[in-house]
Design a protein around this motif. Structure first.
Motif, PDB file in Angstrom:
ATOM      1  N   SER A  20       0.855  -1.190   0.000  1.00  0.00           N
ATOM      2  CA  SER A  20       0.000   0.000   0.000  1.00  0.00           C
ATOM      3  C   SER A  20       0.892   1.242   0.000  1.00  0.00           C
ATOM      4  CB  SER A  20      -0.863  -0.004   1.252  1.00  0.00           C
ATOM      5  OG  SER A  20      -0.017   0.177   2.380  1.00  0.00           O
ATOM      6  N   PRO A  21       0.344   2.403  -0.401  1.00  0.00           N
ATOM      7  CA  PRO A  21       1.146   3.624  -0.318  1.00  0.00           C
ATOM      8  C   PRO A  21       1.748   3.822   1.078  1.00  0.00           C
ATOM      9  CG  PRO A  21      -0.830   4.049  -1.583  1.00  0.00           C
ATOM     10  CD  PRO A  21      -0.963   2.645  -1.041  1.00  0.00           C
ATOM     11  N   GLU A  22       0.974   3.463   2.097  1.00  0.00           N
ATOM     12  CA  GLU A  22       1.483   3.620   3.462  1.00  0.00           C
ATOM     13  C   GLU A  22       2.731   2.761   3.700  1.00  0.00           C
ATOM     14  OE1 GLU A  22      -1.396   2.956   6.570  1.00  0.00           O
ATOM     15  OE2 GLU A  22      -0.124   4.055   7.993  1.00  0.00           O
ATOM     16  N   ASP A  23       2.760   1.550   3.124  1.00  0.00           N
ATOM     17  CA  ASP A  23       3.944   0.700   3.271  1.00  0.00           C
ATOM     18  C   ASP A  23       5.186   1.382   2.675  1.00  0.00           C
ATOM     19  OD1 ASP A  23       2.347  -1.306   4.369  1.00  0.00           O
ATOM     20  OD2 ASP A  23       2.009  -2.281   2.425  1.00  0.00           O
ATOM     21  N   TYR A  24       4.991   2.049   1.526  1.00  0.00           N
ATOM     22  CA  TYR A  24       6.122   2.736   0.878  1.00  0.00           C
ATOM     23  C   TYR A  24       6.575   3.931   1.733  1.00  0.00           C
ATOM     24  CZ  TYR A  24       5.381  -0.022  -3.401  1.00  0.00           C
ATOM     25  OH  TYR A  24       5.271  -1.048  -4.306  1.00  0.00           O
ATOM     26  N   VAL A  25       5.598   4.642   2.297  1.00  0.00           N
ATOM     27  CA  VAL A  25       5.925   5.806   3.123  1.00  0.00           C
ATOM     28  C   VAL A  25       6.679   5.361   4.379  1.00  0.00           C
ATOM     29  CG1 VAL A  25       4.961   7.691   4.502  1.00  0.00           C
ATOM     30  CG2 VAL A  25       4.000   7.188   2.246  1.00  0.00           C
ATOM     31  N   LYS A  26       6.206   4.293   4.988  1.00  0.00           N
ATOM     32  CA  LYS A  26       6.863   3.806   6.220  1.00  0.00           C
ATOM     33  C   LYS A  26       8.311   3.401   5.919  1.00  0.00           C
ATOM     34  CE  LYS A  26       2.977   2.194   8.974  1.00  0.00           C
ATOM     35  NZ  LYS A  26       2.102   1.032   9.185  1.00  0.00           N
ATOM     36  N   PRO A  60      -8.758   8.883 -10.351  1.00  0.00           N
ATOM     37  CA  PRO A  60      -9.256   9.531  -9.117  1.00  0.00           C
ATOM     38  C   PRO A  60      -8.907   8.739  -7.861  1.00  0.00           C
ATOM     39  CG  PRO A  60     -10.989   9.442 -10.806  1.00  0.00           C
ATOM     40  CD  PRO A  60      -9.843   8.608 -11.313  1.00  0.00           C
ATOM     41  N   LEU A  61      -8.936   7.410  -7.971  1.00  0.00           N
ATOM     42  CA  LEU A  61      -8.599   6.566  -6.825  1.00  0.00           C
ATOM     43  C   LEU A  61      -7.113   6.738  -6.458  1.00  0.00           C
ATOM     44  CD1 LEU A  61      -9.147   4.262  -4.795  1.00  0.00           C
ATOM     45  CD2 LEU A  61      -8.767   2.625  -6.671  1.00  0.00           C
ATOM     46  N   TYR A  62      -6.264   6.765  -7.488  1.00  0.00           N
ATOM     47  CA  TYR A  62      -4.823   6.976  -7.271  1.00  0.00           C
ATOM     48  C   TYR A  62      -4.604   8.298  -6.522  1.00  0.00           C
ATOM     49  CZ  TYR A  62       0.087   7.931  -8.554  1.00  0.00           C
ATOM     50  OH  TYR A  62       1.424   8.228  -8.547  1.00  0.00           O
ATOM     51  N   GLN A  63      -5.255   9.350  -7.017  1.00  0.00           N
ATOM     52  CA  GLN A  63      -5.122  10.661  -6.389  1.00  0.00           C
ATOM     53  C   GLN A  63      -5.554  10.596  -4.913  1.00  0.00           C
ATOM     54  OE1 GLN A  63      -3.808  13.117  -8.067  1.00  0.00           O
ATOM     55  NE2 GLN A  63      -4.092  14.798  -6.618  1.00  0.00           N
ATOM     56  N   ALA A  64      -6.697   9.962  -4.670  1.00  0.00           N
ATOM     57  CA  ALA A  64      -7.232   9.889  -3.302  1.00  0.00           C
ATOM     58  C   ALA A  64      -6.296   9.080  -2.401  1.00  0.00           C
ATOM     59  CB  ALA A  64      -8.626   9.267  -3.333  1.00  0.00           C
ATOM     60  N   MET A  65      -5.751   7.963  -2.940  1.00  0.00           N
ATOM     61  CA  MET A  65      -4.863   7.117  -2.134  1.00  0.00           C
ATOM     62  C   MET A  65      -3.608   7.886  -1.701  1.00  0.00           C
ATOM     63  SD  MET A  65      -4.965   3.562  -4.369  1.00  0.00           S
ATOM     64  CE  MET A  65      -3.336   3.031  -3.901  1.00  0.00           C
TER      65      MET A  65
END
Ligand SMILES: [Zn+2]
Ligand SMILES: [Zn+2]
Length: 268
Positions: A20-26, A60-65
């Motif tokens: 998930s994007p969060e995994d990349y951020v972490k 739009p989903l990409y942007q929101a994520m």
């Protein structure tokens, strides 16, 4: 000193990346990066290609994520929203409309296709036997120049991608690379030092050191990207990339915001 930012990060929407994007951020926080830019594969404008890119409907989903993690981690790390968009000659208007659909911080222009052949796709690797390697590289450099001149992109990605599976030109193509560097400089695009080549059969950063020296000598700005399709690859091999950049003569690199160079940062 390690680069501050990793500009080239994918998401699971392209269908061939994990996490998930969060995994990349972490992972970015763990490796000490101060900025990451998500630049997932933009929709193909000539035909949908599931498992290669997200679809138009998913923009739009990409942007929101990505906006979600931007907000959630606002005090900890700078997160840019970008796209890696294929250069498809003849489809510039559609590509422009697509890349203007949200206020992206930058667009990475990438050439993954020659004559509709995805030359870097492991599923299409067998078609290399139908091609002359020198011709592939010549066509590739011509497409890189066209992509820079299209005005669609701020960064040109992985600038010797045809070497991915081990192919090398048999001829000295430095005149092609010099011409490409001149066009990059005139078009105002930056070149990416992309560490994902180290994780591929060629086991070498894109672009090779001689090419990078040429881009440096022509004054083409530099950005750093891991091309992570797995959270564990965020910021991967950036120490090696810095050495590569310094050996090529670079003393600074850049980051983008609102499709403009936001900062020029020292490499040392
Ligand atoms: Zn790519
Ligand atoms: Zn990529």
């Amino acid at each position: 000193m390690l680069p501050y930012a990793d500009n080239h990060i994918h998401s699971s929407l392209c269908g061939h990346a994990i996490g998930s994007p969060e995994d990349y951020v972490k992972q970015a926080l763990k490796t000490g990066l101060q900025e990451i830019g998500f630049s997932d594969h933009a929709p193909m404008v000539h035909k949908p290609m599931p498992h290669v890119t997200m679809s138009l409907k998913e923009l739009p989903l990409y942007q929101a994520m990505i906006e979600d993690v931007q907000k959630q981690y606002a005090t900890q790390i700078s997160i840019k929203i970008a796209l890696e968009a294929d250069f498809m000659p003849g489809y510039e208007n559609k590509t422009e409309a697509m890349t203007n659909s949200y206020p992206y911080d930058y667009i990475i222009g990438s050439v993954h296709f020659i004559d509709d052949w995805a030359f870097d796709d492991p599923a299409h690797r067998e078609y290399w036997k139908n091609y002359n390697v020198d011709d592939v590289f010549r066509k590739y450099y011509a497409l890189l120049r066209q992509s820079a001149q299209s005005g669609l992109y701020q960064i040109i990605g992985h600038c010797d991608l045809p070497k991915k599976f081990g192919a090398r030109p048999s001829l000295d193509l430095s005149h092609e690379i010099k011409e490409t560097a001149r066009v990059f400089k005139d078009s105002g695009v930056a070149i990416e030092i992309n560490t994902s080549g180290l994780r591929k059969p060629i086991a070498e950063i894109y672009p090779d050191l001689n090419s990078l020296k040429i881009y440096h000598d022509f004054g083409v700005p530099l950005v750093f990207g891991s091309d992570a399709h797995d959270p564990n690859d965020v910021g991967r091999d950036f120490e090696t990339a810095v050495k590569w950049a310094l050996s090529a003569g670079y003393k600074e690199y850049v980051i983008f915001k609102n499709k403009k160079i936001e900062k020029v940062l020292p490499l040392l």
